[in-house]
Scaffold this active site. Structure first.
Site, short mmCIF file in Angstrom:
data_model
loop_
_atom_site.label_atom_id
_atom_site.label_comp_id
_atom_site.label_asym_id
_atom_site.label_seq_id
_atom_site.Cartn_x
_atom_site.Cartn_y
_atom_site.Cartn_z
N ALA A 63 0.88 -1.07 -0.23
CA ALA A 63 0.03 0.06 -0.08
C ALA A 63 0.96 1.14 -0.11
O ALA A 63 2.16 1.37 0.54
CB ALA A 63 -0.98 -0.10 1.22
N GLY A 108 0.73 -5.24 0.52
CA GLY A 108 -0.28 -5.30 -0.20
C GLY A 108 -0.05 -6.00 -1.58
O GLY A 108 -0.99 -6.66 -2.34
N GLU A 131 4.03 -5.16 7.21
CA GLU A 131 3.37 -3.75 8.05
C GLU A 131 3.68 -3.44 9.25
O GLU A 131 3.44 -2.40 9.77
CB GLU A 131 1.72 -4.25 7.43
CG GLU A 131 1.32 -4.11 6.35
CD GLU A 131 1.35 -5.76 5.45
OE1 GLU A 131 1.98 -6.30 6.03
OE2 GLU A 131 0.64 -5.48 4.60
#
Ligand code: COA
Length: 257
Positions: A63, A108, A131
């Site tokens: 992301a 992502g 993440e």
């Protein structure tokens, strides 16, 4: 579309994320484009979708971190929701979706790969859900898809520790099915896609639906889906052709009907 292209060539659609200057990171706009391209493929399905990205070092860096750095809780919820919808729609395509991973598939990017059916990677590719390094968690369906794919123990290790896997390890644990020398990746992906496209598409689509049901629902529901999927194929020309070709000792020709 600025960041996502979809090129049709016969039975194969090539869906490509083209944001190489941002390491193909998924921001709001790119996800919207991806969702729109997937919706078009749902309306007019290809037999095989090859999902790739631009550049030679990174598949998808995750992301978009710059975009996320300014988000409120509400915006983050909408962003995660959009990621879920997009990847769920990808997973729901009746086509076989083949990911082509030339480099880092992180965050992502790894979640995107997990929503595909199959993956082929170059030997330099790297995989992970880092993440938590940012104080975050996978938010596009990765917690559940990774856990289902590699098992809860390894999923915890990868998510809690943020460690990356080599292509070899990713193949060993079932994240990718084939690993090839970097220079051969595009050709190997193409010939695999051609092989898949020559197979009976309805049978592959029904197998996909039955396996997805087995992955995400209880055993009895999954059995019902499998029975219906199996039975429905007896109305298909390709099934008649496949059975007749075997009995006639000849090669089958599948027309997709
Ligand atoms: N979103 C937005 N920008 C990103 C990005 C992401 N997910 N990942 C990298 N970038 C940007 C970097 O900020 C840098 O920008 P700059 O040139 O303006 O400084 C540029 O892309 C190049 O990144 P860099 O880290 O210098 O490249 P690298 O080749 O050394 O490393 C990666 C490549 C992908 C291994 C590394 O960038 C990385 O670990 N990215 C973050 C992965 C991640 O945590 N993803 C989960 C996000 S939730």
């Amino acid at each position: 579309m600025a960041w996502v292209t979809c090129r049709r060539e016969g039975a194969i659609a090539e869906l490509t994320i083209e944001r190489a200057d941002k390491l193909n990171a998924l921001d709001h706009e790119t996800l919207l484009e991806l969702r729109a391209a997937i919706a078009a493929l749902q309306r007019d399905p290809a037999r095989v979708v090859v999902l790739a990205s631009a550049g030679d070092r990174v598949f998808v860096a995750g992301a978009d971190i710059a975009g996320m750095s300014q988000m409120t809780v509400e915006q983050a919820r909408a962003f995660s929701q959009l990621g879920h919808e997009t990847f769920d729609a990808l997973e729901a395509l009746p086509s076989v979706v083949l990911a082509v991973v030339q480099g880092a598939a992180l965050g992502g990017g790894c979640e995107l790969l997990l929503a595909c059916d199959l993956a082929i990677a170059g030997e330099k590719a790297r995989f992970g859900q880092p993440e938590t390094n940012l104080g975050l968690i996978p938010g596009f369906g990765g917690c559940s898809r990774l856990l289902r794919r590699v098992g809860v123990g390894l999923a915890r290790e990868l998510v809690y520790g943020g460690r990356l896997m080599t292509a070899e390890e990713a193949q060993r644990v079932g994240l990718v099915q084939r690993v090839v020398p970097q220079a051969e990746l595009r050709d190997a992906a193409r010939s695999w896609a051609d092989e898949l496209a020559a197979r009976p598409p309805l049978a592959l689509a029904r197998a996909k639906a039955a396996m997805q049901a087995a992955e995400t629902s209880d055993a009895r529901s999954a059995a019902r889906v499998e029975i219906e999927a199996f039975a429905s194929l007896f109305a298909a020309e390709d099934t008649r052709e496949g059975l007749a070709a075997f009995l006639g000792k000849r090669a089958a020709t599948f027309r997709g009907a």
